[in-house]
Design an enzyme around this catalytic site. Structure first.
Site, short mmCIF file in Angstrom:
data_model
loop_
_atom_site.label_atom_id
_atom_site.label_comp_id
_atom_site.label_asym_id
_atom_site.label_seq_id
_atom_site.Cartn_x
_atom_site.Cartn_y
_atom_site.Cartn_z
CB CYS A 117 -3.74 0.02 -2.37
SG CYS A 117 -3.74 1.76 -2.41
CB THR A 149 -5.59 4.85 -4.72
OG1 THR A 149 -6.63 5.31 -3.56
CG2 THR A 149 -5.61 6.23 -5.89
CD GLU A 167 0.57 6.35 6.20
OE1 GLU A 167 1.74 6.62 6.48
OE2 GLU A 167 -0.48 5.99 6.08
CG ASP A 226 -1.69 1.36 1.27
OD1 ASP A 226 -2.10 1.65 0.77
OD2 ASP A 226 -2.05 1.11 2.36
CB SER A 227 0.18 4.69 -0.58
OG SER A 227 -1.13 5.15 0.30
CB CYS A 234 -9.34 4.97 1.74
SG CYS A 234 -7.74 4.93 1.45
CB THR A 235 -7.15 -0.14 2.77
OG1 THR A 235 -5.92 0.14 2.19
CG2 THR A 235 -7.42 -1.28 1.88
CG HIS A 236 -4.61 4.94 4.79
ND1 HIS A 236 -4.04 4.56 3.41
CD2 HIS A 236 -3.25 5.46 5.38
CE1 HIS A 236 -2.56 4.27 3.30
NE2 HIS A 236 -2.30 5.25 4.52
CE1 TYR A 253 1.95 5.10 -3.49
CE2 TYR A 253 0.34 3.00 -3.69
CZ TYR A 253 1.67 3.18 -3.70
OH TYR A 253 2.86 3.58 -3.62
N GLY A 254 -3.28 9.07 -2.97
CA GLY A 254 -5.07 9.47 -3.57
C GLY A 254 -5.23 11.05 -4.12
N1 DGL Z 1 -5.23 2.90 1.34
C1 DGL Z 1 -5.32 3.61 0.06
C2 DGL Z 1 -6.38 3.02 -0.46
O1 DGL Z 1 -6.83 2.07 0.16
C3 DGL Z 1 -4.55 5.25 -0.47
C4 DGL Z 1 -4.72 5.88 0.80
C5 DGL Z 1 -4.00 7.14 0.23
O2 DGL Z 1 -2.09 6.63 -0.24
O3 DGL Z 1 -4.03 7.86 -0.49
O4 DGL Z 1 -7.13 3.80 -1.45
#
Ligand code: DGL
Length: 261
Positions: free
Chosen positions: A69, A71, A148, A6-7, A180-182, A38-39
């Protein structure tokens, strides 16, 4: 060995589910922290990163890859599969299908990064699986970065989450997809706002079950975990207990390594 990336920290929510389902698998997790989030990046940028990461993980001996991820999956999983056509790849996509199936009000919402929110892949997912319900797509800039920095439930975030969710709840949305996994790590704060009026839908468990189906020989190892990061590796290890994942940290045999910097 199974590679998961992931990012940053978000994919750890998927890694944890995979580790629970496949306790004997050797797992490598790569956080592309030098390039997060990444978003807010364009698709070409994300594609370059995921191909680079995929090459690294395959070179390390990974026989299966989990793109943990939404994204990266939306922007690049097709290119990724073309590049690594002999390695099983599991992507993560917002749980639009289960949310649409479970909705009683006929209204669901998807919370996602800006990139996922505008992606053709999400539009397609909605067309294929949620044609019979109304779908609101809500971009949530800054939420991944908040995870983060481990600011998971401060009052400022609860207010911000309320600004996003109150209009959706007022419209009768009863399923809110964490796209989003975050965002899995923001669940306690989001539950406070939702207060029982909607279900938060996360696909980590479903992704882990898909990994079980595809893992083959990669399921059998010594249950080792290796963590890699493209910047600030020490932060990745330190974050595990704060995210409720101290048990994963105990599977680590070496400190977090800096790669692809
Ligand atoms: N965790 C990621 C997702 O599922 C990306 C979050 C990011 O880096 O913007 O989309």
């Amino acid at each position: 060995m199974i590679g998961v990336f992931d990012s940053g920290l978000g994919g750890l929510s998927v890694l944890a589910a995979v580790a629970r389902e496949l306790p004997r698998a050797d797992l490598v997790y790569l956080a592309d922290t030098a390039h997060l989030p990444y978003g807010d990046k364009d698709d070409a940028y994300i594609r370059r990163r995921v191909i680079r990461i995929g090459s690294h993980l395959v070179d390390q001996g990974c026989g299966m890859i989990v793109v943990a991820c939404n994204t990266a999956t939306a922007a690049a999983v097709a290119a990724f599969r073309e590049t690594f056509d002999d390695v099983p790849v599991v992507g993560v996509e917002p749980g639009v299908k289960p949310a649409a199936a479970q909705s009683r009000s006929g209204r669901i919402a998807v919370l996602a990064t800006e990139s996922t929110a505008r992606s053709e892949r999400l539009a397609q997912l909605i067309r294929h699986h949620a044609g019979h319900v109304e779908v609101r797509v809500e971009a949530c800039p800054g939420w991944a970065t908040r995870v983060e920095s481990l600011r998971l439930a401060d009052p400022e975030f609860v207010d911000e989450a309320r600004r996003h969710l109150a209009p959706l709840l007022a419209e009768g949305v009863d399923q809110i997809v964490l796209g989003c996994t975050h965002y899995a790590f923001l669940r306690p704060a989001l539950e406070t706002v939702v207060d029982g009026r909607a279900t938060l839908v996360d696909v980590a468990e479903a992704v882990a079950r898909q990994c079980v189906r595809l893992a083959g020989a990669e399921a059998s190892g010594e249950g080792r975990l290796t963590l890699l990061a493209s910047a600030q590796p020490e932060r990745l290890q330190a974050a595990l207990p704060a995210l409720g994942l101290g048990w994963l940290g105990r599977r680590l045999s070496t400190p977090v390594n800096l790669v692809l910097a």
